[in-house]
Scaffold this motif. Structure first.
Motif, mmCIF file in Angstrom:
data_model
loop_
_atom_site.group_PDB
_atom_site.id
_atom_site.type_symbol
_atom_site.label_atom_id
_atom_site.label_comp_id
_atom_site.label_asym_id
_atom_site.label_seq_id
_atom_site.Cartn_x
_atom_site.Cartn_y
_atom_site.Cartn_z
ATOM 1 N N GLU A 196 0.830 -1.202 0.000
ATOM 2 C CA GLU A 196 0.000 0.000 0.000
ATOM 3 C C GLU A 196 0.867 1.256 0.000
ATOM 4 O OE1 GLU A 196 -4.166 -0.863 2.259
ATOM 5 O OE2 GLU A 196 -2.371 -0.985 3.504
ATOM 6 N N LEU A 197 1.938 1.230 0.786
ATOM 7 C CA LEU A 197 2.821 2.392 0.875
ATOM 8 C C LEU A 197 3.491 2.669 -0.467
ATOM 9 C CD1 LEU A 197 4.264 4.632 2.403
ATOM 10 C CD2 LEU A 197 5.854 2.926 3.314
ATOM 11 N N VAL A 198 3.959 1.615 -1.141
ATOM 12 C CA VAL A 198 4.606 1.795 -2.447
ATOM 13 C C VAL A 198 3.605 2.328 -3.464
ATOM 14 C CG1 VAL A 198 5.675 0.587 -4.386
ATOM 15 C CG2 VAL A 198 6.409 0.082 -2.055
ATOM 16 N N ARG A 231 21.847 1.530 -8.729
ATOM 17 C CA ARG A 231 20.758 1.540 -9.706
ATOM 18 C C ARG A 231 19.920 2.799 -9.582
ATOM 19 N NH1 ARG A 231 18.242 -3.975 -7.951
ATOM 20 N NH2 ARG A 231 19.328 -3.400 -6.043
ATOM 21 N N HIS A 232 20.131 3.578 -8.513
ATOM 22 C CA HIS A 232 19.280 4.736 -8.244
ATOM 23 C C HIS A 232 20.017 6.065 -8.393
ATOM 24 C CE1 HIS A 232 17.436 7.708 -5.407
ATOM 25 N NE2 HIS A 232 16.333 7.290 -5.988
ATOM 26 N N TYR A 254 11.831 -0.181 -4.879
ATOM 27 C CA TYR A 254 11.376 1.173 -5.199
ATOM 28 C C TYR A 254 12.436 2.218 -4.852
ATOM 29 C CZ TYR A 254 8.346 5.274 -5.523
ATOM 30 O OH TYR A 254 7.797 6.490 -5.871
ATOM 31 N N LEU A 255 13.208 1.938 -3.800
ATOM 32 C CA LEU A 255 14.233 2.877 -3.363
ATOM 33 C C LEU A 255 15.417 2.917 -4.333
ATOM 34 C CD1 LEU A 255 14.213 1.929 0.421
ATOM 35 C CD2 LEU A 255 13.086 3.876 -0.654
ATOM 36 N N GLU A 272 9.689 6.331 5.497
ATOM 37 C CA GLU A 272 9.077 5.187 6.175
ATOM 38 C C GLU A 272 9.409 3.890 5.453
ATOM 39 O OE1 GLU A 272 6.376 2.813 8.641
ATOM 40 O OE2 GLU A 272 7.768 4.488 8.873
ATOM 41 N N LEU A 273 9.387 3.924 4.116
ATOM 42 C CA LEU A 273 9.753 2.726 3.358
ATOM 43 C C LEU A 273 11.224 2.382 3.588
ATOM 44 C CD1 LEU A 273 8.843 0.582 1.323
ATOM 45 C CD2 LEU A 273 9.512 2.149 -0.505
#
Length: 652
Positions: free
Chosen positions: A42-44, A293-294, A83-84, A73-74
């Motif tokens: 849900e957070l993502v 990767r980010h 996602y990060l 928070e994630l």
């Protein structure tokens, strides 16, 4: 409520409210304190939706809250979440989607001096490893533009997209868009921005914010009067990052000035900024540090967050983590900080609680520095601390491990077992439905290991209280999890061995086969770059602990993609070679060609260094990598040359 245009942006981004109902979406915006009640999925989904709205110029939360509350928070829950490590995508724009000439990464963010100093330490370590003096490193500071990221190769113009693929929006230059300071087009990334003074005088009544206006310049097929006039008067422009005003100096001066530099330090800079970008100048150190990767490791975006508050501690609540460490959480009198109502703060570990006197009645100074659970900056009035003797989950007696209290009951502690099972499914990412609520119910019915979950039938799920449809879906997801291809390094990371996150797992499995890692000794691991002696000891111990579960799961038939490069006598001609791709490639995406190269035993880098063997060039190649390759004696080959090497027979 979302407006019609916001709903349209969400649809354009191919997002839906499937994993997060609109009601829960609105509730999370209204009350950040509900975050703990939301699953990772849900957070993502929330992050994806609000990012799409922000990128499209219709933000529903502030940028500070996105970074400092929801994204933080994630990070707190799952530092290895994919996602990060992904570049936040720009909204879909009408036009042809193409590979970007150069990958456009996000920038790692920092909100405190400690984070900046840790970044500097990493840079100095890299310099020393290159036999360079840390005292001679030069740093640069530029404003962090708050616009719309794009890339210009002087022939075509692209949106940033997801960092790898963007949309061709060359039409924007055809409409008359100019570069900042009327300069000629140069190859490289930058941002489309609008002058702040112009926006306030001419556009504020028609657009909510500058990003909203800039998005209209790009998206609209037929420009309205406002957009065309702004372009004609050169109020809306493309600002290449290479042309930004900058400060340059050594480390000591950097640490004195970076917090005070803001828009006022560039008097003629009439564009919105939301921080400053810190980076190093030395090209060799940049190439050596590379990127995740980010983000680029040699670059950091610093954003100020100076909000503090003095609050009283009500109690210290212990929480048991997956590793068995007991985390102390300070329960506080509610206080509003940076727009959020906060009632908890992390105390990091119980040695800090003991040494600083953090207990009921203590007065502390709270600082919210980009974290959902803010940190305790100082203890103004200490109090008698509360130190637990027993685990809050299993009541086992706790032991001290350096600064941490630890629950040694790894085989029977409910919190450790449940968190470990949930971690496996979360990291594997090829399944749905096995979040905290499902795992908790399974634990209540006696399930203690991941392999036990994979052997459950729909009837067994129903007997545990799951509905018929949900039970059927859970079984389907377990089948999907085994049959859907997943990288072997992700599979290994799902076991949660300490110090073996996604990056270290991928690094290890590029040298050893997955099934061989259990026979490795500490010396084998230490020989690999990036693994220290203490880390190796912890890793080998961790591998021994997961071996029974690993064997049991492997017997169930997972479909794993191997990244291991076999070091055999008859190796491929590319085995052990380091490649860098540049330009637009025609035979496949950069990711696809990278996988093919790695399958032959090659390493693929993102920047040219003295260790690079081949620079593989496609079309529309920028000058920087070509120059770097020439200076360092790197062999430059065409895409066709690479394909011939790829298809070559193994050497003897």
């Amino acid at each position: 409520m979302l407006t019609a245009s916001q709903h349209q942006l969400i649809q354009q981004a191919n997002l839906t409210f499937d994993q997060l109902s609109t009601e829960r979406f609105y509730s999370l915006i209204d009350s950040q304190q509900l975050l703990s009640a939301y699953s990772d999925a849900e957070l993502v989904k929330f992050l994806q939706i609000v990012n799409a709205l922000y990128r499209g110029g219709e933000p529903i939360i502030s940028d500070a809250d996105y970074d400092g509350v929801y994204l933080a928070e994630l990070k707190r829950r799952n530092p290895e979440h994919e996602y990060l490590f992904s570049v936040e995508p720009e909204p879909l724009i009408a036009g042809k989607t193409v590979d970007l000439p150069q990958r456009m990464l996000s920038t790692e963010k920092a909100y405190s001096r400690d984070e900046v100093e840790r970044w500097i330490e990493r840079i100095e370590k890299a310099a020393i490893e290159l036999n360079k003096s840390a005292d001679e490193i030069r740093y640069r500071i530029t404003p962090k533009l708050d616009g719309f990221a794009a890339y210009d190769d002087t022939q075509r113009f692209y949106t940033r997209g997801d960092g790898r693929k963007g949309t061709d929006i060359s039409r924007v230059f055809a409409r008359g868009l100019q570069l900042a300071n009327q300069q000629q087009r140069i190859a490289g990334p930058g941002e489309i921005v609008v002058k702040r003074s112009y926006f306030n005088q001419h556009l504020a009544d028609s657009f909510d914010n500058p990003r909203n206006f800039v998005a209209s310049v790009i998206k609209e097929k037929d420009l309205d009067t406002h957009a065309q006039l702004a372009i004609t008067e050169q109020a809306a422009i493309f600002y290449p990052f290479a042309s930004l005003p900058s400060w340059e100096g050594d480390k000591q001066t950097l640490l004195q000035v970076y917090e005070s530099i803001d828009i006022n330090d560039w008097a003629d800079f009439d564009y919105d900024i939301d921080g400053v970008v810190l980076e190093i100048v030395d090209a060799e150190i940049k190439a050596y540090m590379g990127a995740t990767r980010h983000h680029h490791r040699w670059q950091l975006a610093y954003k100020k967050n100076l909000d503090t508050a003095e609050v009283v501690v009500f109690a210290i609540t212990p929480q048991t983590s997956r590793s068995g460490r007991i985390t102390p959480v300070a329960e506080l009198e509610p206080v509003r900080l940076s727009g959020a109502l906060l009632s908890r703060a992390t105390a990091h570990h119980y040695r800090m609680v003991l040494d600083k006197g953090i207990g009921p009645g203590a007065l502390i100074r709270l600082a919210r520095s980009g974290e959902v659970i803010p940190k305790i900056e100082a203890v103004l009035r200490p109090a008698e601390p509360q130190i637990p003797n027993h685990c809050p989950s299993c009541a086992h007696e706790l032991v001290w491990d350096s600064d941490y209290l630890l629950c040694p009951n790894t085989l029977s502690c409910p919190a450790q077992i449940s968190n470990t099972m949930e971690h496996f499914f979360r990291i594997l990412k090829n399944n749905d439905g096995f979040g905290a609520a499902t795992i908790k119910k399974l634990y209540e019915y006696g399930i203690r290991r991941v392999d036990e979950i994979y052997q459950l039938t729909a009837e067994q799920f129903e007997s545990m209280g799951f509905g018929p449809k949900q039970s059927s879906n859970l079984v389907e997801q377990l089948v999907r999890s085994r049959s859907e291809s997943v990288e072997d390094w992700r599979f290994l990371a799902a076991f949660g061995v300490f110090r073996m996150g996604l990056g270290n797992c991928e690094k290890l499995l590029s040298h050893y086969a997955l099934t061989d890692i259990f026979s490795l000794n500490e010396a084998d691991i230490i020989r690999l770059e990036g693994f220290a002696e203490k880390t190796a000891a912890v890793i080998t111990e961790g591998f021994a602990a997961i071996k029974p579960l690993f064997d049991s799961l492997m017997a169930l038939g997972f479909t794993l993609q191997s990244t291991q490069n076999l070091r055999i006598e008859n190796a491929h001609v590319l085995a052990g070679k380091t490649l860098v791709f540049t330009g637009t490639l025609q035979s496949g995406t950069r990711d696809e060609l990278t996988k093919q190269a790695k399958a032959c035993g090659a390493k693929v880098g993102s920047s040219v260094s003295a260790k690079t063997d081949y620079l593989v060039i496609g079309e529309n190649v920028g000058a920087n990598k070509l120059q770097a390759a020439t200076e360092k004696g790197v062999q430059i080959i065409s895409e066709q040359d690479f394909l011939q090497l790829l298809s070559s027979e193994i050497s003897h």
